[in-house]
Design a protein around this motif. Sequence first.
Motif, PDB file in Angstrom:
ATOM      1  N   LYS A  71       0.827  -1.209   0.000  1.00 34.66           N
ATOM      2  CA  LYS A  71       0.000   0.000   0.000  1.00 34.66           C
ATOM      3  C   LYS A  71       0.866   1.266   0.000  1.00 34.66           C
ATOM      4  O   LYS A  71       0.357   2.369  -0.092  1.00 34.66           O
ATOM      5  N   GLY A  72       2.173   1.078   0.158  1.00 31.72           N
ATOM      6  CA  GLY A  72       3.078   2.223   0.083  1.00 31.72           C
ATOM      7  C   GLY A  72       3.486   2.767   1.432  1.00 31.72           C
ATOM      8  O   GLY A  72       3.405   2.070   2.446  1.00 31.72           O
ATOM      9  N   ASP A  73       3.929   4.030   1.424  1.00 32.55           N
ATOM     10  CA  ASP A  73       4.454   4.662   2.633  1.00 32.55           C
ATOM     11  C   ASP A  73       4.122   6.155   2.554  1.00 32.55           C
ATOM     12  O   ASP A  73       4.670   6.866   1.722  1.00 32.55           O
ATOM     13  N   PRO A  74       3.185   6.643   3.389  1.00 30.15           N
ATOM     14  CA  PRO A  74       2.779   8.051   3.289  1.00 30.15           C
ATOM     15  C   PRO A  74       3.652   9.007   4.115  1.00 30.15           C
ATOM     16  O   PRO A  74       3.339  10.192   4.206  1.00 30.15           O
ATOM     17  N   SER A  75       4.737   8.504   4.702  1.00 31.19           N
ATOM     18  CA  SER A  75       5.569   9.376   5.540  1.00 31.19           C
ATOM     19  C   SER A  75       6.438  10.280   4.661  1.00 31.19           C
ATOM     20  O   SER A  75       6.529  10.089   3.449  1.00 31.19           O
ATOM     21  N   PHE A  76       7.058  11.285   5.277  1.00 29.72           N
ATOM     22  CA  PHE A  76       7.965  12.151   4.512  1.00 29.72           C
ATOM     23  C   PHE A  76       9.269  12.341   5.266  1.00 29.72           C
ATOM     24  O   PHE A  76       9.357  12.056   6.461  1.00 29.72           O
ATOM     25  N   ASN A 129      13.537  21.067   2.853  1.00 28.36           N
ATOM     26  CA  ASN A 129      12.632  20.656   1.786  1.00 28.36           C
ATOM     27  C   ASN A 129      12.030  19.289   2.161  1.00 28.36           C
ATOM     28  O   ASN A 129      12.428  18.691   3.155  1.00 28.36           O
ATOM     29  N   ILE A 130      11.080  18.834   1.338  1.00 22.85           N
ATOM     30  CA  ILE A 130      10.316  17.658   1.764  1.00 22.85           C
ATOM     31  C   ILE A 130      10.371  16.544   0.712  1.00 22.85           C
ATOM     32  O   ILE A 130      10.116  16.793  -0.464  1.00 22.85           O
ATOM     33  N   GLY A 131      10.681  15.342   1.184  1.00 25.04           N
ATOM     34  CA  GLY A 131      10.688  14.167   0.311  1.00 25.04           C
ATOM     35  C   GLY A 131       9.633  13.153   0.711  1.00 25.04           C
ATOM     36  O   GLY A 131       9.621  12.687   1.855  1.00 25.04           O
ATOM     37  N   PHE A 132       8.739  12.840  -0.234  1.00 27.50           N
ATOM     38  CA  PHE A 132       7.783  11.742  -0.067  1.00 27.50           C
ATOM     39  C   PHE A 132       8.176  10.632  -1.035  1.00 27.50           C
ATOM     40  O   PHE A 132       8.931  10.847  -1.990  1.00 27.50           O
ATOM     41  N   MET A 133       7.603   9.454  -0.827  1.00 28.27           N
ATOM     42  CA  MET A 133       7.711   8.365  -1.795  1.00 28.27           C
ATOM     43  C   MET A 133       6.295   8.186  -2.327  1.00 28.27           C
ATOM     44  O   MET A 133       5.398   7.816  -1.589  1.00 28.27           O
ATOM     45  N   LEU A 141      -3.759   6.413   1.511  1.00 31.53           N
ATOM     46  CA  LEU A 141      -4.028   7.703   0.864  1.00 31.53           C
ATOM     47  C   LEU A 141      -4.716   8.659   1.836  1.00 31.53           C
ATOM     48  O   LEU A 141      -4.453   9.859   1.822  1.00 31.53           O
ATOM     49  N   SER A 142      -5.585   8.120   2.689  1.00 36.60           N
ATOM     50  CA  SER A 142      -6.265   9.012   3.633  1.00 36.60           C
ATOM     51  C   SER A 142      -5.283   9.493   4.711  1.00 36.60           C
ATOM     52  O   SER A 142      -5.413  10.599   5.217  1.00 36.60           O
ATOM     53  N   VAL A 143      -4.281   8.667   5.038  1.00 35.92           N
ATOM     54  CA  VAL A 143      -3.230   9.131   5.970  1.00 35.92           C
ATOM     55  C   VAL A 143      -2.468  10.287   5.319  1.00 35.92           C
ATOM     56  O   VAL A 143      -2.176  11.310   5.948  1.00 35.92           O
ATOM     57  N   LEU A 144      -2.180  10.136   4.029  1.00 38.28           N
ATOM     58  CA  LEU A 144      -1.471  11.202   3.302  1.00 38.28           C
ATOM     59  C   LEU A 144      -2.278  12.502   3.308  1.00 38.28           C
ATOM     60  O   LEU A 144      -1.769  13.563   3.676  1.00 38.28           O
ATOM     61  N   ILE A 145      -3.543  12.387   2.902  1.00 43.89           N
ATOM     62  CA  ILE A 145      -4.367  13.589   2.719  1.00 43.89           C
ATOM     63  C   ILE A 145      -4.721  14.244   4.053  1.00 43.89           C
ATOM     64  O   ILE A 145      -4.738  15.468   4.172  1.00 43.89           O
ATOM     65  N   ASN A 146      -4.984  13.424   5.058  1.00 44.69           N
ATOM     66  CA  ASN A 146      -5.461  13.978   6.332  1.00 44.69           C
ATOM     67  C   ASN A 146      -4.350  14.246   7.339  1.00 44.69           C
ATOM     68  O   ASN A 146      -4.548  15.009   8.281  1.00 44.69           O
ATOM     69  N   LYS A 147      -3.210  13.617   7.164  1.00 45.97           N
ATOM     70  CA  LYS A 147      -2.180  13.741   8.192  1.00 45.97           C
ATOM     71  C   LYS A 147      -0.827  14.234   7.658  1.00 45.97           C
ATOM     72  O   LYS A 147      -0.384  15.330   7.959  1.00 45.97           O
TER      73      LYS A 147
END
Lengths: 169, 94
Positions: A71-76, A129-133, A141-147
Amino acid sequence: MGRIKNRLLAKIFTRFPFLLRGYFQRRGLRGDSAIPWTPLKKDLRDCKVAIVTTAGVHLKSQQPFDMKDKKGDPSFREIPANIPTSELMITHDYYDHKDADKDINIVFPIDRLKEMREAGEIKAVADINIGFMGHIDDRLLSVLINKTAPEAGKRLKAQGIDIVILTPG
Amino acid sequence: MCNRSVALIQREIEKIGISTIGISIVRRFTEEIRPPRAVFLKWPLGHPLGEPFKARQHTTILRRSFNAIKEIKEPGAIIDLPYKWKSKDWEDQS
């Protein structure tokens, strides 16, 4: 085995990006109707600029992005501007980053922004600066969008950033 | 997928009150997610700024992207940049 398959798909999609349309069509996610809008009120030469990338860029000393969770990794990761690009690396199995490994500026143009600052075209480059994967799916995706994305935004806002340029992998 | 999540992140950052511009490689995703502003390049994934070590190419894309922040008046608009992949126009540089 999963990583090998992903890397093979990545090579195919890098060469033929239009194939992605079919691959992801069913999962298409449309933004809600109201598009956020913050007009730029300054001249470019008075602006502090940050990069946000989803190309999987991070410091070699930081924990790599999670490539095991499908499902990926929403951290940065926070990427300081004042380090040599030799201290950066990419963890991302879902596109072919062979060229970006040679010159990270093609996904994370930090040297180019510094040159523009020296030339007076922009006022400053973000200290952080910010790096996401960018491979993020389903519930993450909801963790990404909401958090995590709003949290990244807050950290940029706290630095007094005027412009964010976003780059995919 | 990068080209989708990047646009979702862009929307959240713009919401917080920072002007944003996204470089798009997969136009369809950008049209679906609708970030506030984007420039589109029909280039391979993993190369939003272009080819390795072609500094003038990278800088050109950055300048066009920053200009697009002022040029785009309508939320969700996408500007198609005219640069072809591996165009000979870039070959006179190191």
